[in-house]
Design an enzyme around this catalytic site. Sequence first.
Site, PDB file in Angstrom:
ATOM      1  N   GLU A  20      -2.167 -11.487   5.101  1.00 24.64           N
ATOM      2  CA  GLU A  20      -1.331 -10.296   5.289  1.00 24.64           C
ATOM      3  C   GLU A  20      -1.590  -9.630   6.645  1.00 24.64           C
ATOM      4  O   GLU A  20      -0.651  -9.130   7.273  1.00 24.64           O
ATOM      5  CB  GLU A  20      -1.571  -9.306   4.147  1.00 24.64           C
ATOM      6  CG  GLU A  20      -1.044  -9.842   2.813  1.00 24.64           C
ATOM      7  CD  GLU A  20      -1.219  -8.856   1.665  1.00 24.64           C
ATOM      8  OE1 GLU A  20      -1.821  -7.779   1.877  1.00 24.64           O
ATOM      9  OE2 GLU A  20      -0.746  -9.166   0.562  1.00 24.64           O
TER      10      GLU A  20
ATOM     11  N   TYR B 223       6.425 -10.607   0.632  1.00 23.55           N
ATOM     12  CA  TYR B 223       6.191 -10.552  -0.817  1.00 23.55           C
ATOM     13  C   TYR B 223       6.563 -11.858  -1.513  1.00 23.55           C
ATOM     14  O   TYR B 223       6.852 -11.845  -2.714  1.00 23.55           O
ATOM     15  CB  TYR B 223       6.976  -9.386  -1.428  1.00 23.55           C
ATOM     16  CG  TYR B 223       6.296  -8.036  -1.282  1.00 23.55           C
ATOM     17  CD1 TYR B 223       5.096  -7.764  -1.930  1.00 23.55           C
ATOM     18  CD2 TYR B 223       6.866  -7.015  -0.527  1.00 23.55           C
ATOM     19  CE1 TYR B 223       4.469  -6.527  -1.823  1.00 23.55           C
ATOM     20  CE2 TYR B 223       6.245  -5.772  -0.414  1.00 23.55           C
ATOM     21  CZ  TYR B 223       5.055  -5.539  -1.069  1.00 23.55           C
ATOM     22  OH  TYR B 223       4.427  -4.320  -0.973  1.00 23.55           O
TER      23      TYR B 223
ATOM     24  N   LYS C  84       4.331   2.896   2.735  1.00 22.79           N
ATOM     25  CA  LYS C  84       5.666   2.384   2.411  1.00 22.79           C
ATOM     26  C   LYS C  84       6.792   3.381   2.739  1.00 22.79           C
ATOM     27  O   LYS C  84       6.525   4.567   2.994  1.00 22.79           O
ATOM     28  CB  LYS C  84       5.694   2.013   0.925  1.00 22.79           C
ATOM     29  CG  LYS C  84       4.731   0.883   0.564  1.00 22.79           C
ATOM     30  CD  LYS C  84       4.877   0.487  -0.901  1.00 22.79           C
ATOM     31  CE  LYS C  84       3.968  -0.665  -1.250  1.00 22.79           C
ATOM     32  NZ  LYS C  84       4.188  -1.143  -2.634  1.00 22.79           N
TER      33      LYS C  84
ATOM     34  N   ASN D 118       5.627   3.272  -4.677  1.00 22.78           N
ATOM     35  CA  ASN D 118       4.250   3.704  -4.951  1.00 22.78           C
ATOM     36  C   ASN D 118       3.450   3.970  -3.669  1.00 22.78           C
ATOM     37  O   ASN D 118       2.230   3.913  -3.663  1.00 22.78           O
ATOM     38  CB  ASN D 118       3.541   2.727  -5.896  1.00 22.78           C
ATOM     39  CG  ASN D 118       3.400   1.330  -5.307  1.00 22.78           C
ATOM     40  OD1 ASN D 118       3.908   1.067  -4.221  1.00 22.78           O
ATOM     41  ND2 ASN D 118       2.705   0.458  -5.999  1.00 22.78           N
TER      42      ASN D 118
ATOM     43  N   HIS E  65       0.419   0.022  -0.012  1.00 21.23           N
ATOM     44  CA  HIS E  65       0.047  -1.333  -0.417  1.00 21.23           C
ATOM     45  C   HIS E  65      -1.310  -1.650   0.185  1.00 21.23           C
ATOM     46  O   HIS E  65      -1.612  -1.223   1.294  1.00 21.23           O
ATOM     47  CB  HIS E  65       1.072  -2.356   0.111  1.00 21.23           C
ATOM     48  CG  HIS E  65       0.602  -3.778  -0.003  1.00 21.23           C
ATOM     49  ND1 HIS E  65       0.762  -4.510  -1.143  1.00 21.23           N
ATOM     50  CD2 HIS E  65      -0.064  -4.578   0.890  1.00 21.23           C
ATOM     51  CE1 HIS E  65       0.224  -5.720  -0.963  1.00 21.23           C
ATOM     52  NE2 HIS E  65      -0.280  -5.782   0.264  1.00 21.23           N
TER      53      HIS E  65
END
Length: 139
Positions: A127, A50, A10, A113, A116
């Site tokens: 995805e 998302y 990310k 974080n 993913h």
Amino acid sequence: MTQRTLSIIKPDAVERNLQGAILKMIQDSGLKIVALKMLRLSKDEARGFYAVHSERPFFDSLTSYMSSGPIVVGILEGENCIEKYREIMGATNPEQAEEGTIRKTYALDIEKNSVHGSDAPETAREETAFFFSRMEVVG
Ligand code: CMP
């Protein structure tokens, strides 16, 4: 059972130049990288990726963050890859992640974080198809 899963490094991690360190943790675990590229999502693309979280209170902040800078997306392959990658990542909230996991080592908070990973075979299929064409997947 050999599986594939989507991995995203990310914006918070790419900004801190952690792509190589995170890919090394993935490779050291024995998972194989069968597709890899760097790109930047638009806000609309982040909303699309998302969409399952669209009713959650953090949706707007999450999609702004995920479109705030470059990401590195990859497809990982291996035995029980989905669960294995989730173990290597650690809990969504880095405060709850196990020592030695990617999120415990590098994540900043529950939103930033660092990584993913897909959570189930069906989401992994959706995805990986969101980011990669068949020609881009090797191995
Ligand atoms: P990820 O595994 O990519 O799935 C959804 C993302 O939403 C999650 O990681 C975090 O980056 C972000 N997020 C922000 N706040 C929360 C929250 N309270 N609970 C779960 N995910 C959150």
